[in-house]
Design an enzyme around this catalytic site. Structure first.
Site, PDB file in Angstrom:
ATOM      1  CG  ASN A   1      -1.997   1.205   1.194  1.00 40.08           C
ATOM      2  OD1 ASN A   1      -2.839   1.209   0.459  1.00 40.08           O
ATOM      3  ND2 ASN A   1      -1.675   2.041   1.920  1.00 40.08           N
TER       4      ASN A   1
ATOM      5  CE1 TYR B   1      -2.276   7.223   4.962  1.00 37.47           C
ATOM      6  CE2 TYR B   1      -0.190   5.990   5.101  1.00 37.47           C
ATOM      7  CZ  TYR B   1      -1.641   5.878   4.484  1.00 37.47           C
ATOM      8  OH  TYR B   1      -2.015   4.829   3.897  1.00 37.47           O
ATOM      9  NE  ARG B   2      -0.564  15.760  10.700  1.00 39.94           N
ATOM     10  CZ  ARG B   2      -1.509  16.373  10.987  1.00 39.94           C
ATOM     11  NH1 ARG B   2      -2.562  16.941  10.157  1.00 39.94           N
ATOM     12  NH2 ARG B   2      -2.133  16.177  12.095  1.00 39.94           N
TER      13      ARG B   2
ATOM     14  CD  GLU C   1      -2.593   2.626  -2.906  1.00 40.42           C
ATOM     15  OE1 GLU C   1      -1.772   1.957  -2.701  1.00 40.42           O
ATOM     16  OE2 GLU C   1      -3.484   2.959  -2.305  1.00 40.42           O
TER      17      GLU C   1
ATOM     18  CG  ASP D   1      -4.920  19.183   7.975  1.00 39.34           C
ATOM     19  OD1 ASP D   1      -4.792  19.071   6.816  1.00 39.34           O
ATOM     20  OD2 ASP D   1      -4.716  18.295   9.043  1.00 39.34           O
TER      21      ASP D   1
HETATM   22  C1  LIG Z   1      -1.220  16.606   0.751  1.00 41.14           C
HETATM   23  C2  LIG Z   1      -2.249  15.452   1.278  1.00 41.14           C
HETATM   24  C3  LIG Z   1      -1.685  15.239   2.796  1.00 41.14           C
HETATM   25  C4  LIG Z   1      -2.567  14.291   3.402  1.00 41.14           C
HETATM   26  N1  LIG Z   1      -2.380  13.866   4.643  1.00 41.14           N
HETATM   27  C5  LIG Z   1      -2.791  12.751   5.201  1.00 41.14           C
HETATM   28  C6  LIG Z   1      -2.425  12.464   6.564  1.00 41.14           C
HETATM   29  O1  LIG Z   1      -1.784  13.066   7.259  1.00 41.14           O
HETATM   30  N2  LIG Z   1      -3.225  11.325   7.107  1.00 41.14           N
HETATM   31  C7  LIG Z   1      -4.195  10.610   6.351  1.00 41.14           C
HETATM   32  O2  LIG Z   1      -4.534   9.707   6.680  1.00 41.14           O
HETATM   33  N3  LIG Z   1      -4.610  10.977   5.124  1.00 41.14           N
HETATM   34  C8  LIG Z   1      -3.851  11.988   4.485  1.00 41.14           C
HETATM   35  N4  LIG Z   1      -4.355  12.431   3.203  1.00 41.14           N
HETATM   36  C9  LIG Z   1      -5.045  11.769   2.403  1.00 41.14           C
HETATM   37  C10 LIG Z   1      -4.607  10.246   2.116  1.00 41.14           C
HETATM   38  O3  LIG Z   1      -3.216  10.402   1.383  1.00 41.14           O
HETATM   39  C11 LIG Z   1      -5.533   9.576   0.997  1.00 41.14           C
HETATM   40  O4  LIG Z   1      -7.038   9.452   1.818  1.00 41.14           O
HETATM   41  C12 LIG Z   1      -5.321   8.354   0.588  1.00 41.14           C
HETATM   42  O5  LIG Z   1      -6.131   7.892  -0.305  1.00 41.14           O
HETATM   43  C13 LIG Z   1      -5.032   7.457   1.691  1.00 41.14           C
HETATM   44  O6  LIG Z   1      -4.583   5.974   1.009  1.00 41.14           O
HETATM   45  P1  LIG Z   1      -4.742   4.770   1.719  1.00 41.14           P
HETATM   46  O7  LIG Z   1      -6.415   4.458   1.848  1.00 41.14           O
HETATM   47  O8  LIG Z   1      -4.209   3.678   0.874  1.00 41.14           O
HETATM   48  O9  LIG Z   1      -4.162   4.746   3.151  1.00 41.14           O
HETATM   49  C14 LIG Z   1      -3.526  13.323   2.761  1.00 41.14           C
HETATM   50  C15 LIG Z   1      -3.603  13.677   1.475  1.00 41.14           C
HETATM   51  C16 LIG Z   1      -3.015  14.751   0.671  1.00 41.14           C
HETATM   52  C17 LIG Z   1      -3.363  15.113  -0.825  1.00 41.14           C
END
Ligand SMILES: Cc1cc2nc3c(=O)[nH]c(=O)nc-3n(C[C@H](O)[C@H](O)[C@H](O)COP(=O)(O)O)c2cc1C
Length: 602
Positions: free
Chosen positions: A173, A177-178, A237, A286
Site C-alpha cells: 500500500n 500521511y503527513r 497504488e 490543515d
Molecule cells: C497533501 C495531502 C496530505 C494528506 N495527509 C494525510 C494524513 O496526514 N493522514 C491521512 O490519513 N490521510 C492524509 N491524506 C489523504 C490520504 O493520502 C488519502 O486518503 C489516501 O487515499 C490514503 O490512502 P490509503 O487509503 O491507501 O491509506 C493526505 C492527502 C494529501 C493530498
C-alpha cells in the site's frame, strides 16, 4: 508523456513557463509557506516554486508543483483532467472479445496494460541510493522540512509516499500521511483510522510485531499522486501510477528493511513503527483551513536515509482553499468517476466545491429513472470507500449545474421543499471534521434537488414571496443578536438570509431561538460569527460547510430552516476543542511583502 522522476517533471514545468526559481535565501520556517500560500491564491494557482537557497540546507525545495489544473494535468501526462477520465473509462469498458482472432486483436491493448505493473529492479546503484546514511549519520535536520504555520507542533513532511505491506507481506500500500519530525531519527506517522496504512498497522499491532515502513519523498508525479488516490484496499497504488505513466514504476529493495521503493525517488526514509509506541502529534495547519488538533499517533523510527546526490525536497503547503491539494482532489474527482459509475451507473457527474474541503460536500448529477433514486445514490455514496466521509450530498439531475454554480443555487432555492427534500442521518466523518460533537462520526445532510417523478409526493412549494429588504432587516434586528445581514435569492421560493451575530455569552441554541419566530417567513437563515464579511460568498460557504453538524446545528421551522455555522463550545454541548483558523504571523507576512517581486508575487 511520462516522467522518469521529479527532475524530468521540473524540467517540463520550467520549459512550459510553469516554474519560478527563487535564488534569494528563504527560511523553511514559515517563509516558504507564506510565499507558496500567496502563489496558490493568485489567479489559476500561479506557478510552481523551486526555492534554491533554503537557510541551513543544501537541498532545494519544490512547492506548488501540482497547484493548477494545467500543472495537475501535466503531472498526469495529459492535456486536461477529462482526458485521464476518458482513459480510465476506456480501461473499464474493455471486454474480452469472442474467438481466437478477436482475442489476438486485443494483445496490443493487454501488452500496454501489462506495463502498468511495477517492476522490481536488481539495480545495485539506483538513483535513490546514491547517498546512504545509517545509524548516527541519519539526520532529518539536514532536510529542509517545513514548519508550515505558526501554531504547528513542529516541522512536517507534507508530501510523503508512505509504503507499507499487509502482515503477510503480500500486498503493498502507498498512502500519503503527513509526518511530524520529532528529532533527527524519529517522526510521527499520521495515518487516520480509516486508511489502509492504518489497517495494515492494526494487523501488526494485533501480533505485537514491528512494522517495516518506507517513505519516498520527491517521486515522479504519477507516484506522488497515486499515494493520495482512494484506491480499493488491497490494490497496489503503484499499478495506478504505472497506468498513469504508461510505463512501470521501477522499484528497488531498501537497504535496511524488507520493502521496495521507487528507484528514481529523491529521498527514501527507511524504518519501522513499533505497535506499542504512541506519541502526541500536531497541531498542524490543515487543508480544512483550520489546525487539526493534537492526537496520539504511532512513531516512525528511521533506520536509513538514502537520497540522490542532487536531491530536491518536495513539499506541499495546505491551508484555507484554494491550495495545491485542491487540484490533486480534482484529479481524483475525474479519475474515480468511471469506477464510481460501475457501482452507480446513474451518476452522470459530480463536483466537490473547494469550500467544502472535499469531505464536507459533494454535488452529484444523476439520470433519474425511478422514485427516491436520489436517496439511493446518497446512501450508496455514504457507504462507498472515502466518499463515506461526505457530510453533505446534494443530488441534482442536470449535470450542467455542476459547472454553473449560480444556476445550481437558483434551482435549489426555487424548487426545494424543505419539509420533504432534506435527509438527515448519521455516519462516519473524516478525522479532520471538527464540527461534530464526537470525533469520527456525526450528522449528515442529503438534499434531494432532483425533479419529481410520477409516484413521488408532490412538492408543496409556497407562492412567490413578497419579502423585501426592509422586512428582512426589521425581522433580523428584532433578534437583538444580529450584527449584519445579507439576503440571497430574495424573490425565490426559498430566500436565504445570511446573518452575522454576536453570541455575547448565549449558547447556539439560544441564538437560534431568537430567529425561530421569523424562520418560516424568511426561508433559510444561515447564522455566522460577527467577524465575517457576508459579501465574501466563498468565505461564507467555507464556514458553513466546515462548522455545521447537520443533526445538532439545523432547526427546521415550518417552511424555513435555521443553520448555525458559528463556533461551538461547552455551552453548546461541544466538549471537544474547537480548532483555530490558520493565520500567518504578521512579521512573516511583512517580510515576504517587502520581497514580493523576488518571488513572482508582484
Ligand atoms: C497533501 C495531502 C496530505 C494528506 N495527509 C494525510 C494524513 O496526514 N493522514 C491521512 O490519513 N490521510 C492524509 N491524506 C489523504 C490520504 O493520502 C488519502 O486518503 C489516501 O487515499 C490514503 O490512502 P490509503 O487509503 O491507501 O491509506 C493526505 C492527502 C494529501 C493530498
Amino acid at each position: 508523456m511520462h516522467y522518469r522522476n521529479l527532475h524530468d517533471f521540473i524540467f517540463r514545468l520550467e520549459r512550459e513557463g510553469e516554474l519560478i526559481r527563487i535564488e534569494g535565501e528563504v527560511s523553511s520556517n514559515l517563509e516558504i509557506t507564506e510565499i507558496t500560500d500567496r502563489m496558490s491564491k493568485s489567479p489559476k494557482g500561479g506557478k510552481a516554486l523551486l526555492f534554491e537557497n533554503v537557510t541551513g540546507s543544501s537541498f532545494p525545495v519544490l512547492t506548488n508543483a501540482f497547484g493548477s489544473e494545467r500543472r495537475m494535468a501535466m503531472a498526469l501526462g495529459c492535456d486536461n483532467l477529462e482526458e485521464m477520465e476518458k482513459k480510465v473509462e476506456g480501461l473499464l469498458a474493455t471486454k474480452l472479445p469472442d474467438g481466437l482472432i478477436g482475442k489476438m486483436g486485443m494483445l496490443p491493448e493487454l501488452y500496454s496494460l501489462s506495463k502498468s505493473f511495477p517492476r522490481i529492479k536488481n539495480n545495485i546503484h539506483p538513483p535513490c541510493q546514491q547517498v546512504i546514511l545509517t545509524g548516527e549519520d541519519i539526520d532529518l535536520d539536514r532536510i529542509p522540512v517545513l514548519q508550515c504555520w505558526p501554531k504547528d507542533g513542529g516541522r512536517f513532511v507534507t508530501l510523503p509516499v508512505v509504503f507499507t505491506k499487509d502482515i503477510e507481506g503480500r500486498t503493498r500500500n502507498a498512502g500519503m500521511y503527513r509526518m511530524q519530525v520529532f528529532d533527527k531519527r524519529t517522526t510521527g506517522m499520521h495515518w487516520h483510522v480509516h486508511k489502509d496504512g492504518r489497517h495494515n498497522f492494526n494487523a501488526y499491532k494485533k501480533q505485537g510485531k514491528r512494522m517495516p515502513v518506507a517513505v519516498a519523498v520527491g517521486t515522479d508525479p504519477a507516484v506522488t499522486y497515486a499515494a493520495t488516490a482512494p484506491m480499493p484496499r488491497g490494490m497496489d497504488e503503484m499499478i495506478l501510477a504505472g497506468f498513469i505513466r504508461g510505463s512501470p514504476v521501477d522499484m528497488v529493495k531498501c537497504k535496511t528493511i524488507d520493502m521496495e521503493v521507487p528507484a528514481e525517488s529523491e529521498f527514501i526514509l527507511e524504518g519501522y513503527v513499533d505497535p506499542e509506541e504512541k506519541r502526541v502529534e500536531g497541531p498542524f495547519g490543515d487543508h480544512t483551513g483550520y489546525y487539526s488538533l493534537q492526537g496520539e499517533y504511532p512513531v516512525f523510527h528511521l533506520t536509513a536515509v538514502t537520497h540522490r546526490k542532487s536531491a530536491v525536497y518536495s513539499a506541499t503547503v495546505v491551508g484555507r482553499p484554494p491550495m495545491e491539494d485542491c487540484y490533486m482532489a480534482e484529479a481524483t474527482e475525474r479519475i474515480f468517476l468511471p469506477p464510481l459509475r460501475m457501482v452507480l451507473p446513474e451518476i452522470i457527474d459530480y463536483w466537490m466545491p473547494w469550500e467544502g474541503v472535499f469531505h464536507n460536500i459533494v454535488v452529484v448529477a444523476i439520470h433519474k429513472e425511478y422514485p427516491m433514486q436520489a436517496r439511493k445514490v446518497m446512501n450508496a455514496l455514504w457507504g462507498n470507500n472515502q466518499m463515506s466521509f461526505a457530510k453533505m450530498i446534494v443530488v441534482v439531475d442536470d449535470p450542467t449545474m455542476l459547472k454553473n454554480h449560480s444556476q445550481l443555487l437558483a434551482k435549489i432555492q426555487e424548487n426545494l421543499d424543505l419539509t420533504q427534500d432534506l435527509v438527515m442521518t448519521e455516519g462516519v466523518l473524516d478525522v479532520l471534521d471538527h464540527s461534530a460533537p464526537h470525533p469520527l462520526f456525526g450528522g449528515k445532510l442529503g438534499i434531494d434537488a432532483t425533479e419529481r417523478l410520477e409516484g413521488e409526493p408532490t412538492r408543496r412549494l409556497c407562492d412567490d414571496n413578497e419579502l423585501n429588504e426592509e422586512d428582512i432587516l426589521g425581522a433580523i434586528r428584532g433578534s437583538k443578536v444580529a450584527v449584519s445581514s445579507r439576503s440571497v435569492g430574495l424573490h425565490t421560493r426559498n430566500p436565504a438570509v445570511l446573518v452575522s451575530v454576536k453570541k455575547e455569552g448565549l449558547s447556539s441554541k439560544h441564538v437560534r431561538e431568537r430567529f425561530r419566530p421569523i424562520a418560516s417567513s424568511l426561508g433559510c437563515i444561515l447564522v455566522l460569527y460577527d467577524d465575517i464579511d457576508l459579501e465574501d460568498s466563498s468565505l461564507v460557504l467555507w464556514k458553513a460547510f466546515n462548522n455545521v453538524d447537520p443533526l445538532r446545528d439545523m432547526d427546521l421551522v415550518g417552511n424555513g430552516v435555521i443553520i448555525d455555522a458559528t463556533k461551538k463550545g461547552i455551552a453548546d454541548g461541544h466538549v471537544r476543542e474547537w480548532p483555530d483558523e490558520i493565520e500567518m504571523s504578521k512579521d512573516v507576512k511583512e517580510r515576504i511583502e517587502q520581497r514580493k517581486n523576488e518571488f513572482g508575487l508582484g
